[in-house]
Design a protein around this motif. Structure first.
Motif, short mmCIF file in Angstrom:
data_model
loop_
_atom_site.label_atom_id
_atom_site.label_comp_id
_atom_site.label_asym_id
_atom_site.label_seq_id
_atom_site.Cartn_x
_atom_site.Cartn_y
_atom_site.Cartn_z
N GLU A 168 0.82 -1.21 0.00
CA GLU A 168 0.00 0.00 0.00
C GLU A 168 0.85 1.26 0.00
O GLU A 168 0.32 2.36 0.03
N TYR A 169 2.15 1.11 -0.03
CA TYR A 169 3.05 2.26 0.00
C TYR A 169 4.11 2.08 -1.08
O TYR A 169 4.28 0.99 -1.64
N LYS A 170 4.80 3.15 -1.42
CA LYS A 170 5.84 3.10 -2.44
C LYS A 170 7.21 3.02 -1.79
O LYS A 170 7.45 3.59 -0.73
N LEU A 171 8.11 2.32 -2.46
CA LEU A 171 9.49 2.26 -2.02
C LEU A 171 10.31 3.19 -2.89
O LEU A 171 10.28 3.09 -4.12
N PRO A 172 11.04 4.12 -2.30
CA PRO A 172 11.82 5.07 -3.09
C PRO A 172 12.89 4.37 -3.92
O PRO A 172 13.58 3.48 -3.43
N GLY A 173 12.98 4.76 -5.19
CA GLY A 173 14.01 4.21 -6.06
C GLY A 173 13.74 2.82 -6.58
O GLY A 173 14.62 2.19 -7.17
N VAL A 174 12.51 2.33 -6.39
CA VAL A 174 12.16 0.97 -6.80
C VAL A 174 10.92 1.01 -7.69
O VAL A 174 9.95 1.70 -7.38
N ASP A 175 10.96 0.27 -8.80
CA ASP A 175 9.79 0.13 -9.67
C ASP A 175 9.09 -1.19 -9.35
O ASP A 175 9.68 -2.26 -9.51
N LEU A 176 7.85 -1.10 -8.89
CA LEU A 176 7.09 -2.29 -8.49
C LEU A 176 5.96 -2.55 -9.49
O LEU A 176 5.21 -1.64 -9.83
N TYR A 177 5.87 -3.81 -9.94
CA TYR A 177 4.80 -4.19 -10.85
C TYR A 177 4.19 -5.51 -10.39
O TYR A 177 4.90 -6.43 -9.98
N SER A 178 2.87 -5.58 -10.47
CA SER A 178 2.16 -6.77 -10.01
C SER A 178 2.01 -7.78 -11.14
O SER A 178 1.78 -7.42 -12.30
N LEU A 179 2.13 -9.06 -10.79
CA LEU A 179 1.91 -10.14 -11.76
C LEU A 179 0.45 -10.55 -11.82
O LEU A 179 0.06 -11.31 -12.71
N SER A 180 -0.35 -10.10 -10.87
CA SER A 180 -1.75 -10.53 -10.79
C SER A 180 -2.64 -9.56 -11.55
O SER A 180 -2.77 -8.39 -11.15
N PRO A 181 -3.25 -9.99 -12.65
CA PRO A 181 -4.15 -9.11 -13.39
C PRO A 181 -5.32 -8.66 -12.52
O PRO A 181 -5.75 -9.38 -11.60
N GLU A 182 -5.82 -7.47 -12.79
CA GLU A 182 -6.96 -6.96 -12.03
C GLU A 182 -8.16 -7.90 -12.17
O GLU A 182 -8.41 -8.46 -13.23
N ASN A 183 -8.86 -8.07 -11.07
CA ASN A 183 -10.09 -8.87 -11.02
C ASN A 183 -9.85 -10.38 -11.19
O ASN A 183 -10.81 -11.14 -11.30
N MET A 184 -8.59 -10.82 -11.23
CA MET A 184 -8.33 -12.25 -11.29
C MET A 184 -8.23 -12.80 -9.87
O MET A 184 -7.42 -12.32 -9.08
N PRO A 185 -9.05 -13.80 -9.51
CA PRO A 185 -8.97 -14.38 -8.17
C PRO A 185 -7.56 -14.90 -7.88
O PRO A 185 -6.86 -15.38 -8.78
#
Length: 250
Positions: free
Chosen positions: A208-225
């Motif tokens: 729920e927060y950002k880490l400075p200097g880091v690019d975060l990307y989720s592998l879980s598509p939206e609305n996928m259980p």
């Protein structure tokens, strides 16, 4: 030509570190065949540590039946390495330690997470614990505990590559609210900051927060259980990488 370093633990037990590295390497190499891409599997002492150890050091994967589950450990002549997992019971440790000792191991290491490790009734003193081998009241073993994250980071010898990289790509199921922890993600974040490098973390879920200097990307598509996302983890990893390359993030 860019220099890309793929380094991480993967998503054990669903996708181990070597599988994560290979999928990421092949997916990126297809689009950027001329880039210098290298990969280094890591572990933090939990699941996947034995496979990572075998990747870097010659040795065997020894399987042992623990009641209804199959356990495994690393064995190379007189050296054994046992990883921690969700079952850190006295019986499990005694079973694997006794089996490795019976197979000739005289140096037995326990790979666990964190610096100040304690589990169940065992509190290490000077990073050692003493256990009695299963079924042998006379055999008391002093067992060194190693910090899995630091051990495997040093074993991989990846730091030089990180210092020369244009982009570092790594993996985690999630960034803990207790960050920073003594795990490979924490080490990589520190090293990326130290060498002023771009770090891209492919995470199962986003904090729920950002880490400075880091690019975060989720592998879980939206609305996928979540249960479906876990089953499709390897495909989701490929799709995420393709999307990031399409957007010129990689």
């Amino acid at each position: 030509m860019s220099k890309i370093v793929i380094v991480g633990e993967g998503y054990p037990p669903i996708l181990n570190a070597i599988e994560f590295c290979m999928i990421t390497y092949k997916t990126i190499k297809e689009r950027y065949p001329n880039d210098e891409i290298s990969f280094y599997p890591l572990a933090s002492g939990g699941r996947g540590s034995v496979q990572t150890m075998i990747h870097y050091q010659k040795g065997d994967l020894i399987k042992v039946l623990n009641k209804t589950t199959i356990e495994s450990y690393y064995l190379n002549n007189d050296i054994a390495l046992i990883e921690g997992n969700d079952d850190n019971s006295e019986y499990r440790w005694q079973l694997l330690i006794s089996d490795s000792n019976n197979k000739g191991a005289t140096s037995i290491y326990l790979a666990l997470k964190g610096e100040d490790i304690s589990f169940n009734n065992f509190t290490p003193i000077n990073k050692e614990i003493t256990l009695t081998a299963l079924g042998d009241s006379k055999l008391h073993l002093k067992l060194p505990i190693i910090n899995g994250a630091n051990f495997f980071f040093n074993l991989s010898k990846v730091e030089q590559k990180i210092s020369e990289a244009d982009l570092i790509i790594t993996s985690t199921f999630q960034i803990s609210n207790d960050y920073p922890l003594e795990d490979s993600i924490s080490i990589l974040i520190k090293k990326a900051k130290e060498y002023n490098k771009q770090l891209l973390i492919l995470s199962g879920t986003l904090p729920e927060y950002k880490l400075p200097g880091v690019d975060l990307y989720s592998l879980s598509p939206e609305n996928m259980p979540l249960d479906i996302a876990l089953k499709e983890l390897s495909n989701n990893l490929r799709y995420t990488l393709i999307d990031l390359m399409r957007e010129d993030i990689i």
